[in-house]
Design a protein around this motif. Structure first.
Motif, PDB file in Angstrom:
ATOM      1  N   PHE A 157     -27.507  16.541 -16.835  1.00 39.09           N
ATOM      2  CA  PHE A 157     -27.793  15.565 -15.770  1.00 39.09           C
ATOM      3  C   PHE A 157     -26.594  15.299 -14.880  1.00 39.09           C
ATOM      4  O   PHE A 157     -26.722  14.677 -13.825  1.00 39.09           O
ATOM      5  N   LYS A 158     -25.419  15.742 -15.295  1.00 33.18           N
ATOM      6  CA  LYS A 158     -24.212  15.430 -14.522  1.00 33.18           C
ATOM      7  C   LYS A 158     -24.290  16.000 -13.104  1.00 33.18           C
ATOM      8  O   LYS A 158     -23.658  15.469 -12.196  1.00 33.18           O
ATOM      9  N   SER A 195     -13.622  14.214 -19.918  1.00 31.87           N
ATOM     10  CA  SER A 195     -14.987  14.607 -20.259  1.00 31.87           C
ATOM     11  C   SER A 195     -15.159  14.997 -21.712  1.00 31.87           C
ATOM     12  O   SER A 195     -14.250  15.540 -22.339  1.00 31.87           O
ATOM     13  N   ASN A 232     -19.776  18.002 -20.556  1.00 30.14           N
ATOM     14  CA  ASN A 232     -20.737  18.256 -19.480  1.00 30.14           C
ATOM     15  C   ASN A 232     -20.222  17.844 -18.110  1.00 30.14           C
ATOM     16  O   ASN A 232     -20.460  18.536 -17.117  1.00 30.14           O
ATOM     17  N   THR A 233     -19.532  16.706 -18.052  1.00 25.11           N
ATOM     18  CA  THR A 233     -18.991  16.269 -16.762  1.00 25.11           C
ATOM     19  C   THR A 233     -18.025  17.324 -16.242  1.00 25.11           C
ATOM     20  O   THR A 233     -18.029  17.662 -15.052  1.00 25.11           O
ATOM     21  N   PHE A 270     -11.841  11.214 -26.530  1.00 24.85           N
ATOM     22  CA  PHE A 270     -12.299  11.015 -25.148  1.00 24.85           C
ATOM     23  C   PHE A 270     -11.723   9.730 -24.565  1.00 24.85           C
ATOM     24  O   PHE A 270     -11.348   9.686 -23.392  1.00 24.85           O
ATOM     25  N   GLY A 325     -26.846   6.848 -24.936  1.00 19.13           N
ATOM     26  CA  GLY A 325     -25.738   6.061 -24.379  1.00 19.13           C
ATOM     27  C   GLY A 325     -24.395   6.545 -24.877  1.00 19.13           C
ATOM     28  O   GLY A 325     -24.140   6.572 -26.081  1.00 19.13           O
ATOM     29  N   ASN A 336     -20.780   6.948 -22.302  1.00 15.68           N
ATOM     30  CA  ASN A 336     -19.926   6.142 -21.429  1.00 15.68           C
ATOM     31  C   ASN A 336     -20.763   5.125 -20.645  1.00 15.68           C
ATOM     32  O   ASN A 336     -20.241   4.311 -19.909  1.00 15.68           O
ATOM     33  N   LEU A 337     -22.062   5.209 -20.764  1.00 17.83           N
ATOM     34  CA  LEU A 337     -23.054   4.250 -20.256  1.00 17.83           C
ATOM     35  C   LEU A 337     -23.252   4.287 -18.744  1.00 17.83           C
ATOM     36  O   LEU A 337     -23.785   3.339 -18.159  1.00 17.83           O
ATOM     37  N   ASN A 388     -25.119   6.754 -17.223  1.00 14.84           N
ATOM     38  CA  ASN A 388     -26.457   7.230 -16.895  1.00 14.84           C
ATOM     39  C   ASN A 388     -27.520   6.152 -17.066  1.00 14.84           C
ATOM     40  O   ASN A 388     -28.377   5.972 -16.213  1.00 14.84           O
ATOM     41  N   ALA A 439     -21.034  14.891 -27.142  1.00 11.97           N
ATOM     42  CA  ALA A 439     -21.191  14.388 -25.768  1.00 11.97           C
ATOM     43  C   ALA A 439     -21.090  12.864 -25.716  1.00 11.97           C
ATOM     44  O   ALA A 439     -20.645  12.297 -24.719  1.00 11.97           O
ATOM     45  N   ILE A 469     -17.888   8.397 -27.990  1.00 11.76           N
ATOM     46  CA  ILE A 469     -17.152   7.516 -27.077  1.00 11.76           C
ATOM     47  C   ILE A 469     -17.145   6.108 -27.670  1.00 11.76           C
ATOM     48  O   ILE A 469     -18.199   5.571 -28.014  1.00 11.76           O
ATOM     49  N   SER A 477     -28.835  14.511 -26.784  1.00 12.54           N
ATOM     50  CA  SER A 477     -30.149  14.216 -26.198  1.00 12.54           C
ATOM     51  C   SER A 477     -31.158  13.809 -27.267  1.00 12.54           C
ATOM     52  O   SER A 477     -32.099  13.055 -27.006  1.00 12.54           O
TER      53      SER A 477
HETATM   54  N1  F0G Z   1     -25.985  13.151 -23.070  1.00 11.40           N
HETATM   55  C1  F0G Z   1     -25.148  14.124 -22.718  1.00 11.40           C
HETATM   56  C2  F0G Z   1     -25.585  15.529 -22.950  1.00 11.40           C
HETATM   57  C3  F0G Z   1     -23.889  13.814 -22.159  1.00 11.40           C
HETATM   58  O1  F0G Z   1     -23.064  14.795 -21.807  1.00 11.40           O
HETATM   59  C4  F0G Z   1     -23.528  12.465 -21.996  1.00 11.40           C
HETATM   60  C5  F0G Z   1     -22.219  12.098 -21.469  1.00 11.40           C
HETATM   61  C6  F0G Z   1     -24.447  11.489 -22.364  1.00 11.40           C
HETATM   62  C7  F0G Z   1     -25.664  11.863 -22.910  1.00 11.40           C
HETATM   63  C8  F0G Z   1     -24.184  10.051 -22.207  1.00 11.40           C
HETATM   64  O2  F0G Z   1     -24.242   9.654 -20.874  1.00 11.40           O
HETATM   65  O3  F0G Z   1     -21.943   8.770 -20.690  1.00 11.40           O
HETATM   66  O4  F0G Z   1     -23.645   8.290 -18.953  1.00 11.40           O
HETATM   67  O5  F0G Z   1     -23.825   7.252 -21.219  1.00 11.40           O
HETATM   68  N2  F0G Z   1     -21.305  12.927 -21.242  1.00 11.40           N
HETATM   69  C9  F0G Z   1     -20.041  12.613 -20.563  1.00 11.40           C
HETATM   70  C10 F0G Z   1     -19.237  13.868 -20.309  1.00 11.40           C
HETATM   71  C11 F0G Z   1     -19.276  11.502 -21.153  1.00 11.40           C
HETATM   72  O6  F0G Z   1     -18.021  13.793 -20.210  1.00 11.40           O
HETATM   73  O7  F0G Z   1     -19.840  14.922 -20.170  1.00 11.40           O
HETATM   74  P1  F0G Z   1     -23.367   8.399 -20.397  1.00 11.40           P
END
Ligand code: F0G
Length: 441
Positions: A115-116, A139, A142-143, A189, A242, A244-245, A247, A311, A314, A360
């Motif tokens: 989703f990034k 990161s 994914n970011t 992280f 959830g 880094n919160l 999304n 992922a 955190i 996920s």
């Molecule tokens: N799912 C995936 C696959 C992710 O990569 C992340 C976050 C989350 C869920 C959580 O989303 O942070 O917005 O609450 N990945 C970040 C990264 C931190 O650096 O790729 P979030």
């Protein structure tokens, strides 16, 4: 016209200012839009028509919704025609969770597999508008993969800070291939995030973590696209992992804006699921629910967060005030799930022919737990958000099916997980008869 507004002291700043948090009180910033003629049916008609356009900016599942995005000229937009990810029914997963039906919107089907990309198209576009030539992020994988790709498309330099040895190989390989400068930090992280912020404040690097409000503007279109695919009918509940919160905050803002503009009548309950070893929001939620001090509560970081769902490993999530706001707006909630629950749920999502990365799978594990506890009604209309592609972390998947998945527990001990839904390999000699026998003929 859009502005930056502090969510704490409500001060406004122009979007041309290069800031990540409020210069007055350090609060998080929102991009806000003046209410104009873009309301209800005007919006949805324009958005529906663009789906048939041959132009990338119209077909993008982000820029299609540009009336509610920061302004950008067509030539400034850096897009890979992201979004357009499907919503799939998952009957086996529904049965597993005790639901009558369940669907997944799979954001892992974006150009770089997570989703990034939805946030990077707006973030890198804003970087270009501000004249930045190099971008940076901390990161969990994914970011960095997504930022590296979009920076490469825009001809910018990318610098990524990753916790050494703690990100899935698929993600690391992407950042390397897309030409980012990869700094493996000896820390977790939360260390990498703190350092990236410090460096961005003292250098020309433009920070593209989700503290950057332009990132979240792209990600809020998850709500817009979901509603468009459902004929503008909101589900009862949306389930989001959830970390880094960012999304969950972005999705809540998206639904809230649709409600303010008269596109939908009510918000779905935003339900955030965390891994038990990386659960600072869940802990805060329990205190909030018990009304110990209610609105002036602060998040207490989890030091040394741990989970195989790297992922979301955190402990000190930046966007928690926005996540709490989304929970209040939507009467949502927070749940936590164990490593075993995550691993089994991931295998079930695979069985539906969908698949995802471990982070996920907290969504399915969370729904199952909440149905069992009576917190989710089996008749509810629930959309769970899958955030990353199954190929991001093949080590986890193969180890699960090989019965070899384990994690390090709180006191440093090795904890083996059961592979309850394993699809074990068959080892067969290279002989016709042995193969026929193995096939059961
Ligand atoms: N799912 C995936 C696959 C992710 O990569 C992340 C976050 C989350 C869920 C959580 O989303 O942070 O917005 O609450 N990945 C970040 C990264 C931190 O650096 O790729 P979030």
């Amino acid at each position: 016209m859009s502005l930056l507004r502090c969510i704490e002291c409500q001060s406004d700043f122009p979007t041309s200012q290069r800031i990540y948090t409020c210069p007055k009180c350090s609060g998080l910033l929102d991009v806000v839009y003046e209410v104009n003629e873009f309301q209800g049916g005007h919006l949805t008609n324009a958005w529906d028509q663009r789906r048939a356009s041959p132009k990338s900016v119209d077909r993008s599942g982000v820029w299609r919704f540009r009336e509610l995005l920061p302004e950008a000229g067509e030539a400034e937009i850096v897009t890979m025609v992201e979004g357009n990810t499907q919503i799939w029914d998952a009957p086996r997963c529904a049965e597993y969770a005790g639901m009558n039906r369940l669907s997944f919107k799979h954001l892992g089907m974006n150009p770089t597999g997570s989703f990034k990309d939805l946030g990077m198209t707006t973030g890198v576009t804003q970087a270009g508008r501000l004249g930045a030539t190099s971008v940076a992020c901390a990161s969990t994988g994914n970011t960095s993969a997504s930022m590296a790709a979009y920076a490469a498309r825009a001809g910018m330099k990318a610098f990524v800070f990753i916790p050494s040895g703690q990100i899935a190989l698929g993600k690391l390989s992407q950042a390397l291939d897309y030409g980012a400068v990869v700094l493996q930090i000896d820390g977790d992280f939360d260390d990498a995030m703190r350092l990236a912020q410090e460096v961005a404040n003292e250098s020309p690097l433009y920070l593209l973590n989700s503290v950057n409000p332009f990132r979240l503007e792209g990600q809020k279109t998850i709500a817009f696209e979901m509603m468009q695919q459902r004929g503008w009918q909101a589900p009862d509940r949306v389930i989001v992992p959830g970390g880094n919160l960012g999304n969950s905050s972005a999705i809540a803002k998206g639904f809230h804006e649709l409600m303010e503009r008269g596109v939908i009548a009510r918000m779905p309950k935003i339900t955030i699921i965390q891994a038990e070893g990386a659960n600072p929001l869940y802990r805060m939620w329990l205190r909030y629910r018990d009304r110990e001090g209610a609105d002036d509560l602060k998040l207490e970081p989890v030091i040394g967060a741990t989970t195989l769902a790297t992922a979301i490993k955190i402990g000190n999530p930046i966007s928690w005030p926005k996540a709490m706001r989304g929970l209040r707006w939507s009467a949502g909630g927070v749940e936590q799930v164990t490593e075993q629950e995550i691993a089994d749920a991931k295998a079930m999502i695979g069985r539906d022919g969908i698949g995802c990365e471990p982070a996920s799978a907290v969504t399915l594990a969370g729904v199952k737990k909440m149905v069992a506890a009576g917190d989710v009604n089996p008749d509810e209309d629930v959309v769970a958000i899958l955030t990353g592609h199954v190929l991001k972390d093949p080590d986890f998947t193969v180890n699960y099916h090989a019965g070899a998945l384990s994690y390090v527990g709180k006191t440093g001990e090795k904890v083996a997980l059961e592979s309850r839904y394993a699809n074990a390999f068959a080892h067969v000699p290279a002989e016709r008869d042995a193969i026929m026998k193995a096939l059961g003929f």
